[in-house]
Structure formats: structure tokens, C-alpha cells
Design a protein around this motif. Sequence first.
Motif, mmCIF file in Angstrom:
data_model
loop_
_atom_site.group_PDB
_atom_site.id
_atom_site.type_symbol
_atom_site.label_atom_id
_atom_site.label_comp_id
_atom_site.label_asym_id
_atom_site.label_seq_id
_atom_site.Cartn_x
_atom_site.Cartn_y
_atom_site.Cartn_z
ATOM 1 N N GLN A 274 0.800 -1.221 0.000
ATOM 2 C CA GLN A 274 0.000 0.000 0.000
ATOM 3 C C GLN A 274 0.839 1.280 0.000
ATOM 4 N N ILE A 275 2.095 1.185 -0.419
ATOM 5 C CA ILE A 275 2.959 2.359 -0.536
ATOM 6 C C ILE A 275 3.369 2.499 -1.995
ATOM 7 N N ILE A 276 3.045 3.641 -2.595
ATOM 8 C CA ILE A 276 3.429 3.892 -3.987
ATOM 9 C C ILE A 276 4.949 3.994 -4.059
ATOM 10 N N ILE A 277 5.539 3.256 -4.995
ATOM 11 C CA ILE A 277 6.987 3.268 -5.184
ATOM 12 C C ILE A 277 7.288 4.090 -6.437
ATOM 13 N N PRO A 278 8.035 5.182 -6.294
ATOM 14 C CA PRO A 278 8.372 5.984 -7.478
ATOM 15 C C PRO A 278 9.184 5.169 -8.484
ATOM 16 N N ARG A 279 8.938 5.410 -9.752
ATOM 17 C CA ARG A 279 9.632 4.686 -10.824
ATOM 18 C C ARG A 279 11.152 4.751 -10.647
ATOM 19 N N THR A 280 11.657 5.871 -10.161
ATOM 20 C CA THR A 280 13.107 6.023 -9.983
ATOM 21 C C THR A 280 13.669 5.067 -8.933
ATOM 22 N N ASP A 281 12.806 4.486 -8.085
ATOM 23 C CA ASP A 281 13.259 3.574 -7.029
ATOM 24 C C ASP A 281 13.087 2.097 -7.393
ATOM 25 N N TRP A 282 12.451 1.806 -8.518
ATOM 26 C CA TRP A 282 12.144 0.414 -8.856
ATOM 27 C C TRP A 282 13.393 -0.458 -8.933
ATOM 28 N N GLU A 283 14.472 0.091 -9.466
ATOM 29 C CA GLU A 283 15.688 -0.702 -9.659
ATOM 30 C C GLU A 283 16.301 -1.144 -8.330
ATOM 31 N N GLN A 284 16.151 -0.334 -7.297
ATOM 32 C CA GLN A 284 16.728 -0.663 -5.987
ATOM 33 C C GLN A 284 15.713 -1.305 -5.042
ATOM 34 N N CYS A 285 14.443 -1.356 -5.430
ATOM 35 C CA CYS A 285 13.382 -1.827 -4.547
ATOM 36 C C CYS A 285 13.330 -3.359 -4.522
ATOM 37 N N GLN A 286 13.917 -3.938 -3.486
ATOM 38 C CA GLN A 286 13.980 -5.394 -3.319
ATOM 39 C C GLN A 286 12.626 -5.924 -2.841
ATOM 40 N N LEU A 287 12.146 -6.993 -3.452
ATOM 41 C CA LEU A 287 10.902 -7.614 -3.009
ATOM 42 C C LEU A 287 11.185 -8.614 -1.899
ATOM 43 N N HIS A 288 10.204 -8.780 -1.011
ATOM 44 C CA HIS A 288 10.357 -9.653 0.143
ATOM 45 C C HIS A 288 9.179 -10.623 0.238
ATOM 46 N N GLU A 289 9.393 -11.711 0.954
ATOM 47 C CA GLU A 289 8.364 -12.719 1.193
ATOM 48 C C GLU A 289 7.091 -12.041 1.701
ATOM 49 N N GLY A 290 5.971 -12.354 1.050
ATOM 50 C CA GLY A 290 4.676 -11.859 1.498
ATOM 51 C C GLY A 290 4.315 -10.466 1.023
ATOM 52 N N ASP A 291 5.190 -9.822 0.243
ATOM 53 C CA ASP A 291 4.859 -8.485 -0.254
ATOM 54 C C ASP A 291 3.553 -8.527 -1.044
ATOM 55 N N ASN A 292 2.729 -7.509 -0.838
ATOM 56 C CA ASN A 292 1.479 -7.368 -1.568
ATOM 57 C C ASN A 292 1.674 -6.241 -2.584
ATOM 58 N N ILE A 293 1.706 -6.605 -3.851
ATOM 59 C CA ILE A 293 2.039 -5.663 -4.920
ATOM 60 C C ILE A 293 0.806 -5.371 -5.762
ATOM 61 N N LEU A 294 0.556 -4.087 -5.969
ATOM 62 C CA LEU A 294 -0.494 -3.657 -6.880
ATOM 63 C C LEU A 294 0.170 -2.992 -8.068
ATOM 64 N N LEU A 295 -0.189 -3.453 -9.226
ATOM 65 C CA LEU A 295 0.372 -2.946 -10.470
ATOM 66 C C LEU A 295 -0.795 -2.457 -11.312
ATOM 67 N N PHE A 296 -0.717 -1.198 -11.732
ATOM 68 C CA PHE A 296 -1.844 -0.647 -12.487
ATOM 69 C C PHE A 296 -1.358 0.418 -13.451
ATOM 70 N N GLN A 297 -2.211 0.730 -14.422
ATOM 71 C CA GLN A 297 -1.936 1.778 -15.391
ATOM 72 C C GLN A 297 -2.520 3.073 -14.872
ATOM 73 N N ALA A 298 -1.682 4.081 -14.763
ATOM 74 C CA ALA A 298 -2.168 5.404 -14.408
ATOM 75 C C ALA A 298 -2.916 5.970 -15.613
#
Length: 71
Positions: free
Chosen positions: A43-67
Motif C-alpha cells: 500500500q505504498i506507492i513506489i516511485p519509478r526512480t526507485d524500482w531498480e533498488q526496490c527489493q521484493l520480500h516474502e509476502g509483499d502485496n504488490i499492486l500494479l496498475f496503469q495510471a
Amino acid sequence: MKTTHLQIVLNNQPLEVEINITAEMLLQQLNRHQPGTALAINQIIIPRTDWEQCQLHEGDNILLFQAIAGG
């Protein structure tokens, strides 16, 4: 035995991904890395500039959508 995968939830669907995967890598694998794509992890928006460093973890709940622009 060391695990090589972790469980996440992507748009309310369980998904198994490799450990040490970043948000950027996930979007590349899903062929969803395109302009207008927005990403929220736990439930935290991740800026595109942070995607490369944003490590995913067990149980993460990811929402992916088109703005969508509009008025």
C-alpha cells in the motif's frame, strides 16, 4: 535446504518469484514495464526512480496498475 523463491501477491493473485528480485526485474519479466505503469508495495506507492533498488520480500502485496490521465 536454502529456498530460491519467495511468495508474493500481485494484484490479489499469489505468485512465486526468485529471491533477490527487484520491482524493476519483476516488471521486465511480466512485460509490464511501460509508460504510465504505477506500482504499490504493501500500500505504498513506489516511485519509478526507485524500482531498480526496490527489493521484493516474502509476502509483499504488490499492486500494479496503469495510471490514467483525465479530468
